[in-house]
Design a protein around this motif. Structure first.
Motif, short mmCIF file in Angstrom:
data_model
loop_
_atom_site.label_atom_id
_atom_site.label_comp_id
_atom_site.label_asym_id
_atom_site.label_seq_id
_atom_site.Cartn_x
_atom_site.Cartn_y
_atom_site.Cartn_z
N ILE A 21 52.74 -63.48 104.78
CA ILE A 21 53.92 -63.92 103.85
C ILE A 21 54.01 -65.04 103.28
O ILE A 21 54.38 -65.11 102.05
N GLU B 9 63.21 -51.77 103.54
CA GLU B 9 63.72 -52.43 104.85
C GLU B 9 62.64 -52.78 105.59
O GLU B 9 62.75 -52.84 106.69
N CYS B 10 61.68 -53.53 105.03
CA CYS B 10 60.61 -54.20 105.71
C CYS B 10 60.93 -55.58 106.41
O CYS B 10 60.22 -56.12 107.25
N GLY B 11 62.05 -56.07 105.72
CA GLY B 11 62.30 -57.50 106.18
C GLY B 11 61.54 -58.55 105.68
O GLY B 11 61.87 -59.91 106.06
N THR B 12 60.62 -58.42 104.81
CA THR B 12 60.00 -59.47 104.29
C THR B 12 60.56 -60.59 103.59
O THR B 12 60.41 -61.68 103.77
N ARG C 154 63.84 -61.42 103.93
CA ARG C 154 64.53 -62.27 104.89
C ARG C 154 63.65 -63.48 105.57
O ARG C 154 64.08 -64.54 105.82
N LEU C 155 62.25 -62.93 105.75
CA LEU C 155 61.24 -64.10 106.54
C LEU C 155 60.90 -64.97 105.39
O LEU C 155 61.04 -66.06 105.72
N ALA C 156 61.00 -64.68 104.33
CA ALA C 156 60.39 -65.54 102.94
C ALA C 156 61.61 -66.29 102.89
O ALA C 156 61.49 -67.56 102.35
N GLY D 175 63.07 -65.26 111.88
CA GLY D 175 61.85 -65.51 111.84
C GLY D 175 61.29 -66.33 110.75
O GLY D 175 62.05 -66.46 109.57
N ALA E 146 58.22 -67.41 107.55
CA ALA E 146 57.24 -66.82 106.91
C ALA E 146 56.02 -66.93 107.50
O ALA E 146 55.00 -66.20 107.66
N TRP F 28 71.50 -60.64 105.11
CA TRP F 28 70.81 -59.47 105.39
C TRP F 28 71.02 -58.93 106.43
O TRP F 28 71.43 -59.14 107.50
N ASN F 29 71.21 -57.55 106.39
CA ASN F 29 71.50 -56.53 107.37
C ASN F 29 70.86 -55.22 106.85
O ASN F 29 70.38 -54.97 105.87
N MET G 51 53.89 -66.22 99.19
CA MET G 51 54.82 -66.79 98.40
C MET G 51 54.40 -67.89 97.42
O MET G 51 54.75 -68.65 96.70
N PHE H 279 67.75 -58.46 115.04
CA PHE H 279 69.00 -59.08 115.30
C PHE H 279 69.72 -59.18 116.31
O PHE H 279 70.40 -60.11 116.83
N GLY I 256 56.42 -49.82 104.00
CA GLY I 256 56.17 -51.41 104.09
C GLY I 256 56.79 -51.75 105.29
O GLY I 256 58.01 -51.23 105.82
N HIS I 257 56.45 -52.75 105.88
CA HIS I 257 56.95 -53.36 107.07
C HIS I 257 56.54 -54.57 107.31
O HIS I 257 55.24 -54.85 107.39
N ALA I 258 57.20 -55.64 107.75
CA ALA I 258 56.97 -56.75 108.15
C ALA I 258 56.14 -56.76 109.69
O ALA I 258 56.74 -55.90 110.26
N LEU J 180 62.65 -58.11 112.99
CA LEU J 180 63.76 -58.91 112.94
C LEU J 180 64.59 -59.34 113.81
O LEU J 180 65.36 -60.17 114.20
#
Lengths: 421, 251, 94
Positions: A234, C65-68, C70-72, A169, A171, C80-81, A238, A158, A271-273, A156
């Protein structure tokens, strides 16, 4: 010199700079390096072996990958391609399964030994800008100044976002990977995966595992555990066919998987993006007083059979360090001076890969790869192998019946696109 | 004024997993006992009011050298470490002997020696009292407030149903409870300075100590076996009935 | 074991360090946004749900804390932090 994030790219940069005798501070928000990091499972060492020659001998790898498998998973059946060439079992091994909490903590120790300072449990809250240039960061209510900030703060980022180098970012350009660590005794793992000594196996699954969505399943053997999980786009997720948590549970219940993990104990769920937008989705990688590396720079790539990111993180951290050293010689940390980073990246395997595979994300978006082909291959195998009660049909017409003109044209179209990869 | 805070290195308890009823300590990060951190905070608070020097005293394996940085960042001025692998899981009487010997050895004689009421792992709560006994010093336990005056300290003791205020002459040993304060979180620059603070490291031989005479021996350390009753209920009524018969509700 | 575990059970295997603050919040007035409902589908920890009023709710405990999300959903819908330093999930394997 401040590095935001003590993962692979941050630690690679810190290790390289500390080795040159520079003062480096790495800020990591986790309790330790690796506490917030997730991998599917494997690190390809070849591309980065030379960058850190002293590092690999004692690295805490799990197993070297000697068995590669791709499983096309249809609803009722699956077809597996197994590749276990003897070249995979010859040193130096090309890839290893790893666990990030172990690996990153170890790498942090190596960077600290070189003299880098690592401060854990500290989140960077903001970037300090002055006249459009980055001059430091805020962490723990304190202003910390630096000639250059290297943003290695992950997918992400920041830090890069606040410095105006990238937008939030979308999806479309990301997948989410999530997995279970399933503990099993060493002997059981060796027996179930046909492994000897420290050999390991890697399996990728495509098709029904993601119910036709962009992505796949994965399985890597560690020393005494298995990393089993799913990567899925992602944007596709959705669309609402199935929720993420259910997908991995369905995967675990597949007969092909169930028996491999039987009596195992789930020790972690993570999990992770993952950045998967390729070249087109990359933000700006340098600015006045800032460089961006690793996942923060969007440096991960999925070309179907190989999914890579950690080598790019290690290498881009190393290259960011080199770029900083060059800028330091000039005592000029402006964007113009730091643009040497882009030049060094362009000359490296990183940008060469990203250019070679720049069409991969669009090509792989084709749902036929995740739905139609696995089913088709499964059906063909069924018909080829089936011995019915009575006369068996001739094989060629059976295959041919599936490959009518329109179908062949569609496949040729897919193939033409695949040939761009 | 010299304040010594005795602190114990312990595994991060939240990180310990149970595998086959045994705790798994492999790769578990190390930290300092949480109540020990309260003792340190109490010392630093005193230092901020008076002229005082805060020394962290710890005994353990070589990892302590790294773990103690946490205390140096949180306000201690220096540390005195007794390091030996044999001290890793030393029982209370051995640790007390070691700490007492170290305190005797210190150049700046301690005026106030602070402990947490119990360690973060075993919580035997013995070391403070034992050290006081060995050194023949007065000890005050369950401290919820400490006020230092000329050659004495006024300590509030938090007991079950009352508070007791006692005055003790210094030097003395005071063991504190977790409620005494909220330990501060060190800033990045304090953490960076911690690495440069003075460290004195000695081995048990230098203190003329023989570590062989442990008085207790841990025979087994197992997670409790949980027995599920596996009662199947078909309705809420049955559930209520089952819970009532187990005396879990409706008492 | 290693049959299918409930999500709570699965998340219970992880180490989570307590945080004073919720690090992700749904922006006020956006609780019924159709885009936000996508978070229910994408969150691997299943922390988003839709209540009887059709509003999306977020339970923060168990966040990977995967960030998904926020991306979606983007910063328009989610404040989001990452959690404070030393808080949140601490992977032991990763």
């Amino acid at each position: 010199m401040i590095i935001v994030g003590g993962g692979l790219s941050g630690l690679a940069a810190a290790y390289t700079l500390a080795q040159e005798g520079l003062e480096v501070l790495v800020l990591e928000r986790g309790d330790y390096s690796g506490a917030k990091n997730v991998t599917g499972g494997r690190l390809y060492v070849n591309p980065v072996r030379e960058l850190f020659p002293d590092l690999w001998k004692k690295a805490p790898f799990e197993r070297f990958i000697a068995h590669e498998q791709v499983v096309m998973m249809a609803k009722e059946r699956s077809v597996t391609i197994d590749y276990s060439g003897s070249e995979l079992a010859v040193e130096p091994y090309q890839s290893y399964s790893i666990l990030r909490a172990k690996f990153d903590r170890w790498l942090a120790k190596q960077a600290e030994r070189k003299g880098a300072m690592l401060v854990t449990k500290n989140r960077v809250d903001d970037v300090i800008m002055e006249n459009g240039r980055v001059i430091g960061v805020w962490a723990g209510g304190e202003e910390l100044r630096s000639d250059v900030v290297i943003a290695c703060d992950g997918v992400l980022s920041f830090t890069a976002e606040k410095a105006g180098l990238r937008k939030p970012g979308r999806a479309n350009d990301y997948a989410v990977g999530y997995k279970e660590i399933i503990e099993l005794p060493l002997e059981v793992i060796e027996a179930r995966f046909n492994l000897e000594g420290n050999e390991g196996a890697a399996r990728l699954f495509m098709g029904e595992v993601t119910q036709g969505m962009f992505g796949g399943g994965f399985l890597y053997t560690n020393k005494e555990s298995i990393s089993l999980g799913v990567v899925v786009g992602i944007h596709d997720l959705m669309q609402g066919e199935v929720a993420a948590p259910e997908l991995i549970d369905l995967f675990k219940q597949r007969p092909e998987i169930r028996r491999l993990i039987k009596d195992g104990n789930t020790a972690e769920y993570s999990g992770h993006a993952i950045p998967e937008g390729g070249l087109k989705a990359m933000g700006k990688l340098f600015g006045d007083g800032i460089l961006v590396a690793g996942d923060a720079a969007g440096m991960a790539m999925n070309i179907g059979i190989t999914v890579r990111g950690m080598e790019y993180a290690l290498a881009s951290g190393y290259i960011a360090a080199q770029a900083y050293l060059k800028a330091r010689e000039r005592q000029d940390y402006s964007a113009a001076s730091l643009s040497v980073y882009q030049k060094l990246l362009d000359e490296s395997f990183i940008m060469k890969d990203f250019n070679s595979f720049k069409d991969a994300p669009q090509v792989l978006e084709n749902p036929r790869f995740f739905n139609y082909y696995p089913e088709m291959v499964g059906d063909m195998m069924k018909e080829i192998y089936e011995v019915p009660n009575g006369p068996k049909k001739k094989i060629f017409p059976t295959v041919k019946s599936r490959l009518k003109f329109g179908e062949l044209m569609a496949m040729a179209g897919d193939l033409r696109k695949v040939m761009k990869i | 004024m010299n304040i010594v805070v005795a602190m114990k290195q312990i595994p991060d308890l939240q990180q310990i997993r149970i595998r086959n009823r045994q705790p798994v300590f492999e790769d578990v990060p190390l930290t300092l006992g949480p109540i020990d951190k309260n003792a340190l905070e109490a010392a630093v608070a005193i230092k901020e009011q008076l002229e005082a020097q805060v020394t962290v005293l710890s005994a353990g394996d070589e990892n302590v050298e790294d773990t103690v940085k946490e205390a140096l960042a949180a306000g201690a001025d220096q540390c005195y470490l007794v390091l030996d692998d044999a001290l890793k899981n030393a029982e209370s009487s051995v640790t007390a002997e070691v700490l007492a010997a170290a305190l005797k050895q210190m150049e700046d004689k301690p005026d106030l020696i602070l402990f947490g009421e119990g360690s973060g792992d075993n919580y035997s709560g013995q070391v403070g009292s034992r050290v006081a006994a060995i050194l023949d010093l007065p000890q005050v336990g369950y401290a919820s407030a400490i006020e230092v005056g000329e050659g004495k300290a006024v300590v509030t003791r938090s007991l079950e149903n009352c508070e007791e205020v006692v005055e003790v002459t210094l030097p003395a040993v005071v063991t504190v409870i977790a409620g005494i304060n909220e330990p501060r979180i060190p800033s990045v620059s304090q953490i960076l300075k911690a690495g440069r603070k003075p460290k004195e490291i000695v081995e048990p031989d230098e203190l003329n100590l023989d570590l062989e005479n442990a008085k207790t021996d841990t025979l087994s350390n197992l997670a409790p076996e949980t027995q599920r009753k596996r009662v199947v209920v078909k309705s809420v009524d049955e559930l209520i009935q089952a819970l009532t018969s187990e005396a879990l509700i409706g008492r | 074991m290693s049959e299918v575990l409930g999500l709570k059970e699965k998340l219970g295997r992880n180490v989570f360090k307590h945080s004073e603050h919720r690090h992700i919040n749904i922006k006020e007035g956006r609780e019924k946004d159709p885009q936000l409902k996508k978070a229910v589908l994408v969150c691997p920890a299943g922390l988003y749900s839709v209540n009887d009023n059709g509003e999306v709710e977020l339970t923060i405990d168990g966040c990977l804390e995967c960030g998904t999300c926020r991306l979606a959903c983007g910063p328009e819908l989610l404040e989001w932090n990452y959690p404070d330093g030393g808080a949140g999930v601490q992977f032991r394997f990763g």
